[in-house]
Design an enzyme around this catalytic site. Structure first.
Site, short mmCIF file in Angstrom:
data_model
loop_
_atom_site.label_atom_id
_atom_site.label_comp_id
_atom_site.label_asym_id
_atom_site.label_seq_id
_atom_site.Cartn_x
_atom_site.Cartn_y
_atom_site.Cartn_z
N GLU A 49 -16.09 23.28 4.95
CA GLU A 49 -17.02 22.36 3.45
C GLU A 49 -17.29 21.49 3.93
O GLU A 49 -17.53 21.37 5.07
CB GLU A 49 -14.41 21.23 3.84
CG GLU A 49 -14.51 21.14 4.07
CD GLU A 49 -14.12 19.42 4.45
OE1 GLU A 49 -15.19 19.31 4.06
OE2 GLU A 49 -12.95 18.64 4.81
N ARG A 74 -7.30 16.93 10.01
CA ARG A 74 -6.99 18.46 10.03
C ARG A 74 -8.03 18.46 8.30
O ARG A 74 -7.48 20.00 7.20
CB ARG A 74 -5.19 18.72 9.13
CG ARG A 74 -4.72 18.95 10.24
CD ARG A 74 -2.97 18.70 9.89
NE ARG A 74 -2.71 19.98 9.99
CZ ARG A 74 -3.19 21.11 10.24
NH1 ARG A 74 -2.98 20.65 11.55
NH2 ARG A 74 -2.36 22.79 9.84
N CYS A 79 -20.90 25.10 10.00
CA CYS A 79 -21.23 25.99 10.86
C CYS A 79 -21.25 24.75 12.36
O CYS A 79 -20.78 25.04 12.79
CB CYS A 79 -22.02 26.96 10.25
SG CYS A 79 -24.10 26.76 10.63
N HIS A 116 -28.00 28.21 10.43
CA HIS A 116 -26.29 29.33 11.29
C HIS A 116 -26.44 28.71 12.53
O HIS A 116 -26.97 29.04 13.35
CB HIS A 116 -26.35 30.04 10.48
CG HIS A 116 -24.47 30.46 10.93
ND1 HIS A 116 -23.70 30.01 10.09
CD2 HIS A 116 -24.45 32.04 11.27
CE1 HIS A 116 -22.36 30.51 10.73
NE2 HIS A 116 -22.70 31.68 10.90
N ASP A 133 -18.52 33.78 15.89
CA ASP A 133 -18.66 33.29 14.71
C ASP A 133 -17.97 32.85 13.78
O ASP A 133 -17.36 33.43 13.07
CB ASP A 133 -19.52 34.47 13.84
CG ASP A 133 -20.87 34.12 13.22
OD1 ASP A 133 -20.52 32.51 12.30
OD2 ASP A 133 -21.13 34.54 11.93
#
Length: 283
Positions: A49, A74, A79, A116, A133
């Site tokens: 998110e 939590r 990435c 990424h 990944d």
């Protein structure tokens, strides 16, 4: 010993809290089996998110901030947050790792920025090399062996790793994912090592540039063996391993409830109210 910027500060990690967060209670020895369990636990427990950006707050990659956000509170992250935390875990447990940067292509022909983060990982006493990944939001569930043509099916989700020749005759790796349209190249990367500072630079672009999609609208993903949920703005898409998918539009006011109940992203009341406004808050 002073921090020289090459490591991931695994010694500072609250390992017990992290393992509890991902539901891992197995052998902590640095073996391929442990790596598979850690990877699966992370990808299915910690969502993807970008909400801090939409709420007008910076993304910080220091280990204490990542532990507080992704483990104690939590929440999820994107990435660079996922991969930095996972690198600290692997370092702490004794795995060998090299950070890499990838270009998300999703079938596009033009050049894309390397925004990424992925990891090249080894286990002591094992000759195999693994692609980890954990920060893409859509799998894989487990590491993929670094070998040209490796194809895996993980609970119905299909991935393939291919080696090509890039610029200056360098090795270029391509991760493909199989979906409703067949095989699609998801991202490409070389084995040029990256360090924590490189991830800070990439994260700054992703979280602040007006050219980044993450600065424009809420984005979240929740991935499991059975289903992949994606929220892009106010569009909620649900995809299953067989390629079947459902897409629906939701009201902005519905986002906090949807994020909590489907994506497992809890927001405090003030943030939930801000996110549920008719338009994104200004930054």
């Amino acid at each position: 010993m002073p921090d020289n910027g090459y490591g991931w500060k695994g010694a500072e990690l609250d390992l017990d809290a992290y393992l509890a967060r991902i539901g891992f209670d197995g052998d902590r020895a640095p073996t391929p089996a442990t790596l598979r369990a850690l990877h699966r636990g992370h990808t299915t427990s910690i969502p993807f998110e970008n909400l801090e950006i939409i709420l007008g707050r910076p993304i910080l990659l220091d280990l204490e901030t990542l532990q507080d956000k992704l483990v104690r509170r939590r929440r999820g992250g994107y990435c660079y947050e996922h991969t930095t935390l996972f690198a600290a875990v692997l370092e702490r447990l004794g795995f060998g790792l090299t950070a890499l940067s990838a270009r998300v292509t999703l079938g596009a022909d033009g050049i894309r920025p390397a925004t990424h983060a992925v990891l090249r990982v080894t286990a002591p006493g094992d000759d195999r090399v693994w692609l980890c990944d954990v920060g893409f939001g859509g799998g894989p569930l487990e590491p993929i062996e670094f070998a040209d043509g490796t194809e895996v099916v993980q609970d119905g989700w299909r991935f393939r790793l291919e080696r090509r020749t890039g610029a200056l005759d360098t090795g270029l790796w391509v991760l493909h994912q199989y979906g409703a349209e067949g095989w699609v190249d998801r991202h490409t990367f070389t084995l040029n090592p990256q360090y924590a500072l490189d991830y800070v630079v990439g994260s700054h672009y992703v979280s602040t540039s007006p050219r980044s999609p993450f600065t424009a609208r809420p984005f979240a993903q929740r991935f499991s063996a059975e289903v992949h949920h994606v929220l892009d703005g106010t569009t909620w898409t649900t995809t299953r391993p067989d390629g079947s998918a459902e897409t629906r539009e939701v009201e902005r006011s519905e986002l906090p409830k949807l994020l909590a109940e489907v994506f497992d992203v809890p927001l405090d009341p003030a943030d939930a109210e801000r996110l549920g406004q008719a338009s994104p808050p200004t930054r």
